[in-house]
Design a protein around this motif. Structure first.
Motif, short mmCIF file in Angstrom:
data_model
loop_
_atom_site.label_atom_id
_atom_site.label_comp_id
_atom_site.label_asym_id
_atom_site.label_seq_id
_atom_site.Cartn_x
_atom_site.Cartn_y
_atom_site.Cartn_z
N ASN A 75 42.29 39.13 43.19
CA ASN A 75 41.43 38.03 43.63
C ASN A 75 42.07 37.39 44.87
O ASN A 75 42.96 36.54 44.76
N LEU A 76 41.63 37.82 46.04
CA LEU A 76 42.23 37.37 47.29
C LEU A 76 42.05 35.86 47.50
O LEU A 76 42.96 35.18 47.96
N LYS A 77 40.86 35.37 47.17
CA LYS A 77 40.59 33.94 47.36
C LYS A 77 41.57 33.09 46.56
O LYS A 77 42.16 32.14 47.10
N ASN A 78 41.75 33.41 45.29
CA ASN A 78 42.68 32.64 44.46
C ASN A 78 44.12 32.76 44.97
O ASN A 78 44.88 31.79 44.94
N PHE A 79 44.48 33.96 45.43
CA PHE A 79 45.83 34.16 45.95
C PHE A 79 46.07 33.26 47.15
O PHE A 79 47.10 32.56 47.24
#
Length: 605
Positions: A75-79
């Motif tokens: 999950n790139l957004k959360n990262f």
């Protein structure tokens, strides 16, 4: 530096906390702080930055691989949100405080600091300093945000690496193939450093460059595939435990020795040295992340863990504190109590940052700020933020630019009489008694029109150029910032070949920017044939000072045509001669050095 102690960021899949990594961070940040306090105390302390790079690459990759294995995706957004919450608030507060402190305490530097601040906010400090031709190792300028170059590299890595990682994982599938690609890229980064760097020249481009420093981070990335921390067996065979502990001890001892014996003038570190040194960091990590190792337990002791958890805060605040405090003293002649002030202020600001900026924002996000009067802590936090933020925005808008000078555009890097105009300059009257504190019957303000000396030097020569030219109008002066003795060797014949006769006078002021050897010095002396050579020794608060001055003194005894100009002795105890870096000269120092050179020229006549 970046601190990822919150291993359990994915609450659905909590990860094991590894205190040994915090212990390693503690050692790295202590090394860096000591190096910046006084380079001569720990000449290789700057290598702590590479240790942080390796840890970041290793831990971030480990967490991302764990998430991929458990969910099938990253999950790139959360990262990125986690990274922003963890890193950005503290940097913004730091930038605001430094900018306001500069306006109040160092207003002449406000334009430069504003440029550095913009670069810091957008995490491009490293490329900004490359474009500005800044040398990391020579702290001659007031640049309290210069240390943020390394955070810029890490943030650039955090932006692009997860995208590349998930793309490779989804297309290549096998970890072995993905790891191979990262290893190849690390070797390309290493090769770029070797190709771009050149012996005995400034290393700023390769030191600051994301492309050339990527090798270190990628070694950590590669090791996450080889030694995944969350898959390690808790009870391996006893012999294996001893081997793992032994590897860690070897890595730690070797790294500590390098901290003491490597120096920033070592060419070998740019020819594979950083790569090998980073491998030692992998040895430490191998043991530090093991769940039952004795080395891991020792490294994860409470003191080291306390420091390690605050390593990011300590890294952020130590350099601005040192920059501001030391700017009021002369480097190399700083009273010892000043270092205690540095440490106390650093610890205080780091703790405030950790408790009231980093932790609240990481846990609560924007909810940590409010105008609700019933939430006292959040309200106070909001008011304090506005107190700093509003004037900072006014500064960024350019309201106080008139107080400062943009030295990145106007800095003087050379003084060369060949390039100067031919206007006749009226001599400035110089009273030698004001320089020495006593009347000298031989002193005068005479202008020497019959001698035509050649002066070659570095930034100190740039400092005295105009003054010396007024005293000796026919002098040929060539000063250049950053110049080393060996830089002059190729030009000795091609540019100055006519200065080789018995009546010629050549003044060499070299040694400020780095060491050289006896052969190089003798070769340079030999290039000027029978000319009278005057070697100006140096006062520079660096570990090579004594060796440089020793070689010059030996050369003066060995060669009949060589005379020593003992600037080191003349300037002893005269802090008023120097700028805060302890090297470059104030006007009184300019006049004193010019006078010392002229004294030797007169005595030799």
């Amino acid at each position: 530096m970046n601190q990822n102690s919150n291993y359990g960021e994915n609450k659905a899949h909590p990860s094991r906390y590894m205190p040994g990594l915090d212990g390693l961070r503690a050692i790295a940040v202590i090394g860096i702080i000591i190096y910046h306090l006084n380079k001569q105390w720990l000449t290789g302390g700057f290598l702590g930055v590479d240790t942080f790079f390796v840890i970041s690459g290793y831990l971030i990759t480990s967490l991302l691989l764990k998430e991929y294995e458990q969910t099938g995706i990253i999950n790139l957004k959360n990262f990125w949100i986690r990274r922003i919450k963890r890193l950005l608030p503290a940097v913004l507060v730091l930038v605001s405080v430094v900018t306001l402190a500069t306006l109040i305490l160092k207003p002449a530097h406000i334009v430069d600091i504003k440029h550095d601040a913009w670069a810091a906010i957008f995490y491009v400090s490293n490329w900004w300093y490359i474009a500005s031709d800044v040398n990391y190792f020579e702290q001659f300028a007031f640049m309290p945000l210069k240390h943020l170059w390394s955070l810029a590299i890490e943030e650039q890595f955090y932006i692009f690496f997860p995208i590349i990682l998930i793309t490779l994982l989804l297309t290549l599938k096998k970890y072995r193939n993905v790891a191979l690609i990262f290893w190849i890229v690390s070797l390309i980064s290493l090769l770029l450093m070797v190709i771009i760097s050149q012996p005995n020249v400034g290393h700023s481009r390769v030191y600051f460059g994301t492309d050339t420093r990527l090798q270190t981070i990628l070694l950590g990335v590669l090791f996450a595939f080889i030694w995944p921390p969350f898959k390690l067996k808790k009870n391996p065979a006893p012999i294996l435990k001893h081997i793992i502990d032994g590897i860690g001890v070897f890595g730690l001892l070797s790294t500590c020795l390098l901290f003491f014996f490597v120096n920033d003038n070592s060419n070998w570190i740019y020819n594979g040295g950083f790569y090998l040194i980073s491998v030692l960091a992998l040895f430490i990590i191998l043991s530090a992340v093991h769940p039952t190792g004795r080395f891991a337990k020792a490294l994860g002791n409470p003191v080291f863990v306390y420091i390690g958890k605050r390593s990011y805060s300590l890294y952020l605040w130590h350099f601005p504190v040192i920059s501001f405090v030391h700017s009021y003293f002369v480097d190399g002649q700083i009273p010892f109590y000043v270092y205690f002030i540095d440490i106390i202020l650093t610890l205080l600001l780091a703790e405030l940052s950790y408790r009231y900026v980093e932790q609240p924002f990481r846990k609560q996000g924007f909810k940590a700020f409010t105008f609700n009067r019933f939430k006292t802590k959040a309200l106070i936090r909001t008011v304090v933020l506005l107190i700093f933020a509003v004037p900072t925005l006014i500064i960024f808008a350019g309201a106080f630019d008139s107080l400062g000078k943009d030295t990145t555009k106007h800095k003087k890097t050379t003084f060369n009489t060949e390039k100067a105009d031919n206007k006749i300059v009226q001599p400035l009257p110089i009273d030698v008694s004001k320089l020495t504190g006593q009347k000298d019957s031989n002193s005068d303000t005479k202008v020497y029109t019959k001698i035509k000396p050649l002066l070659i030097g570095d930034s100190v020569m740039v400092d005295i150029g105009e003054n010396f030219k007024t005293r000796v109008p026919k002098a040929k002066i060539d000063g250049k910032v950053g110049r080393n003795l060996y830089d002059v060797l190729p030009d000795a014949k091609s540019k100055y070949g006519e200065y080789n006769k018995k009546d010629d006078k050549v003044i060499l002021e070299l040694g400020t920017n780095g060491d050289f050897n006896e052969d190089q010095l003798n070769k340079l002396i030999g290039e000027f044939g029978k000319a009278d050579i005057y070697l100006v020794n140096t006062r520079v608060p660096r570990n090579y000072e004594s060796h440089v001055n020793k070689l010059m003194a030996q050369a003066a005894k060995k060669h009949k045509n060589v005379t020593l100009v003992d600037w080191h002795k003349r300037s002893e105890g005269h802090t008023e001669y120097f700028a805060s870096d302890g090297i470059h000269l104030q006007q009184s120092g300019v006049e004193a050095l010019s006078d010392e050179i002229l004294k030797q020229l007169k005595d030799k006549k």
